[in-house]
Design a protein around this motif. Structure first.
Motif, PDB file in Angstrom:
ATOM      1  N   PRO A 250       0.837  -1.210   0.000  1.00 55.53           N
ATOM      2  CA  PRO A 250       0.000   0.000   0.000  1.00 55.53           C
ATOM      3  C   PRO A 250       0.874   1.264   0.000  1.00 55.53           C
ATOM      4  CG  PRO A 250       0.060  -0.930   2.200  1.00 55.53           C
ATOM      5  CD  PRO A 250       0.883  -1.837   1.331  1.00 55.53           C
ATOM      6  N   LEU A 251       0.242   2.435   0.001  1.00 56.96           N
ATOM      7  CA  LEU A 251       1.008   3.684  -0.149  1.00 56.96           C
ATOM      8  C   LEU A 251       1.868   4.061   1.069  1.00 56.96           C
ATOM      9  CD1 LEU A 251      -1.270   6.123  -2.173  1.00 56.96           C
ATOM     10  CD2 LEU A 251       0.983   5.287  -2.783  1.00 56.96           C
ATOM     11  N   GLY A 252       1.369   3.867   2.253  1.00 55.11           N
ATOM     12  CA  GLY A 252       2.165   4.231   3.430  1.00 55.11           C
ATOM     13  C   GLY A 252       1.913   3.230   4.536  1.00 55.11           C
ATOM     14  N   PHE A 253       2.972   2.624   5.071  1.00 59.95           N
ATOM     15  CA  PHE A 253       2.732   1.632   6.122  1.00 59.95           C
ATOM     16  C   PHE A 253       3.961   1.461   7.016  1.00 59.95           C
ATOM     17  CE2 PHE A 253       4.437  -0.694   2.527  1.00 59.95           C
ATOM     18  CZ  PHE A 253       5.294  -1.621   3.071  1.00 59.95           C
ATOM     19  N   GLY A 254       3.693   0.949   8.201  1.00 59.51           N
ATOM     20  CA  GLY A 254       4.774   0.658   9.143  1.00 59.51           C
ATOM     21  C   GLY A 254       4.701  -0.791   9.565  1.00 59.51           C
ATOM     22  N   LEU A 255       5.872  -1.392   9.768  1.00 55.01           N
ATOM     23  CA  LEU A 255       5.906  -2.788  10.220  1.00 55.01           C
ATOM     24  C   LEU A 255       6.547  -2.916  11.595  1.00 55.01           C
ATOM     25  CD1 LEU A 255       7.113  -4.608   6.962  1.00 55.01           C
ATOM     26  CD2 LEU A 255       4.782  -4.241   7.754  1.00 55.01           C
ATOM     27  N   ALA A 256       7.318  -1.901  11.971  1.00 57.49           N
ATOM     28  CA  ALA A 256       8.090  -2.014  13.208  1.00 57.49           C
ATOM     29  C   ALA A 256       7.159  -2.084  14.412  1.00 57.49           C
ATOM     30  CB  ALA A 256       9.009  -0.810  13.346  1.00 57.49           C
ATOM     31  N   LYS A 257       7.554  -2.914  15.364  1.00 58.79           N
ATOM     32  CA  LYS A 257       6.718  -3.047  16.558  1.00 58.79           C
ATOM     33  C   LYS A 257       7.391  -2.278  17.690  1.00 58.79           C
ATOM     34  CE  LYS A 257       6.015  -7.645  14.893  1.00 58.79           C
ATOM     35  NZ  LYS A 257       7.138  -7.494  13.952  1.00 58.79           N
ATOM     36  N   TYR A 258       7.042  -1.017  17.829  1.00 57.78           N
ATOM     37  CA  TYR A 258       7.532  -0.245  18.966  1.00 57.78           C
ATOM     38  C   TYR A 258       6.453   0.760  19.324  1.00 57.78           C
ATOM     39  CZ  TYR A 258       8.638   2.995  15.239  1.00 57.78           C
ATOM     40  OH  TYR A 258       8.548   3.797  14.152  1.00 57.78           O
TER      41      TYR A 258
END
Ligand SMILES: Cc1cc2nc3c(=O)[nH]c(=O)nc-3n(C[C@H](O)[C@H](O)[C@H](O)COP(=O)(O)OP(=O)(O)OC[C@H]3O[C@@H](n4cnc5c(N)ncnc54)[C@H](O)[C@@H]3O)c2cc1C
Length: 396
Positions: A250-258
């Motif tokens: 998708p256009l904007g996403f985060g995967l980091a878990k913090y």
């Protein structure tokens, strides 16, 4: 051209553009003064080039000393990777694009570049097993992007032409001797041993460069400035771009878990937004404490890490479609040494900005005139314009 005439025109146009609120009072005070003096500017990034442009327009001689082999500093263009230019450093305009006209003081030689409001439908965060959507309007409320152009193009097209002959690349400054007497000049010594005299020097090196001590001051900096340099923080950051055979993201996403946003940010985005391109390019932005593991990695390690985490979420699509990647680690740039300053307190900004002996001035993203522009390319540029105005008033 008569420099006084040029300066009067410049100041009149500042006023017509409504720049009085920002610089006008100081700038207009110059109107009745004659121009003299030479200013050395350390650094050809957004702050240094804007200051050079403004001083030149006010009829003041400038010489810009740039340590690296290119202009732009943290504004750098990647060409040939995608079918549109990519910003390896500063990318968004985090305010209305009319700020560009303020940076050029309304003296652009051609129409300002096309920009587009950055409006994506949602920002998605991977929770470990599903996506959570956030309003992108809240995360990117006022952001714009250049269309098929970059911040580096903006500097090169609108600011550099009148001052290009005044820029010396591969010229790192090692020492500044100042304030020996009211009549004396400031002496700037380069790493190769050359000495240059000037009436004033403007330092635009990053906070992390000032921390490193690679520029020595004689006499040493006053205690309040040393404290501000020590206390102010400038975390590291990097950007990476990956080319895939097809768009699976998708256009904007985060995967980091913090959980701690204060610790920095890591997110993925599509740099092709608004660029009229079908290519599948994914950008990665990482800043601050949470970026530290990535900052220690080689380019190949970043690739393996990123493909691994994308594969986990997108069922192996990243490794299947991978074609190429580029990593720009700003912490490893010897004359930048980080991404941008962390939110600094007012007292730190004030101490960083304070000139010394009316000879040594400071500008850059860490010293915004308006804290709303903190850390940004436009904040850096306008702080250069502000320093130029202060210097011109003193040299008047
Ligand atoms: C990953 C990343 C993403 C970003 N994203 C955005 C964004 O989307 N939007 C935005 O507005 N901003 C963004 N920024 C911030 C923006 O890039 C900076 O605020 C701005 O470019 C800083 O400009 P400056 O002139 O203050 O400093 P710099 O660009 O660092 O310029 C200083 C110059 O001084 C030179 N120099 C240093 N020491 C010496 C020496 N001893 N002698 C001679 N020259 C020297 C350096 O080589 C450099 O060219 C981002 C930055 C990074 C790193």
């Amino acid at each position: 051209m008569d420099s006084r005439h040029t300066r009067q025109q410049f100041l009149r146009q500042c006023s017509a553009l409504g720049l009085g609120a920002v610089f006008g009072r100081e700038a207009l005070a110059l109107d009745s003064q004659s121009s003299k003096g030479k200013v050395v500017i350390i650094g050809a990034g957004a702050a240094g080039l804007t200051a050079g442009f403004w001083l030149n327009r006010m009829g003041i001689e400038v010489q810009i000393l740039e340590a690296s082999d290119r202009i732009g500093g943290r504004l750098r263009k990647l060409e040939g990777f995608a079918d549109y230019p990519i910003d390896l450093g500063g990318e968004w305009i985090h305010t209305h694009p009319r700020i560009l006209e303020k940076i050029t003081s309304g003296h652009q030689s051609r129409a300002l570049p096309d920009t587009i409001k950055y409006e994506i439908d949602a920002y998605r965060q991977w929770t470990g097993h599903k996506w959570k959507s956030y309003s992108a309007k809240r995360i990117f409320p006022t952001d714009y992007k250049f269309v098929r152009s970059t911040w580096a193009d903006f500097l090169a097209t609108y600011l550099v032409p009148p001052i290009s002959d005044s820029i010396s690349l591969n010229t790192a400054v090692a020492k500044i001797a100042y304030g020996n007497s009211s009549e004396s000049k400031v002496v700037i010594k380069t790493v190769s041993g050359a000495e240059i005299e000037a009436d004033a020097v403007l330092v635009t090196a990053s906070l992390a460069v000032l921390k490193s001590g690679i520029i020595q001051f004689d006499p040493v900096l006053p205690a309040d400035k040393q404290n501000a340099i020590r206390k102010g923080t400038m975390p590291g950051g990097l950007k990476a771009f990956f080319k895939f055979s097809e768009k699976f993201f998708p256009l904007g996403f985060g995967l980091a878990k913090y959980d701690d946003r204060e610790a920095g940010d890591i997110y993925y985005y599509d740099p092709g937004f608004g660029q009229d391109s079908d290519q599948a390019i994914l950008g990665l932005f990482a800043y601050g404490k949470v970026a530290e593991p990535l900052l220690q990695m080689s380019s190949d390690q970043v690739k393996r890490h990123v493909l691994g985490e994308l594969d986990g979420v997108f069922s192996g699509a990243a490794s299947r479609g991978y074609q190429a990647h580029v990593v720009q680690n700003w912490q490893r740039e010897p004359f930048v040494r980080g991404a941008y300053s962390d939110r600094l307190t007012r007292s730190i900004i004030k101490a960083l900005a304070r000139p010394l002996a009316e000879q040594v001035y400071f500008a850059g993203e860490a010293i915004p005139k308006d804290r709303a522009n903190w850390g940004y390319a436009h904040g850096a540029a306008l702080s250069g314009a502000d320093a130029a105005t202060q210097i011109a008033r003193v040299l008047g």
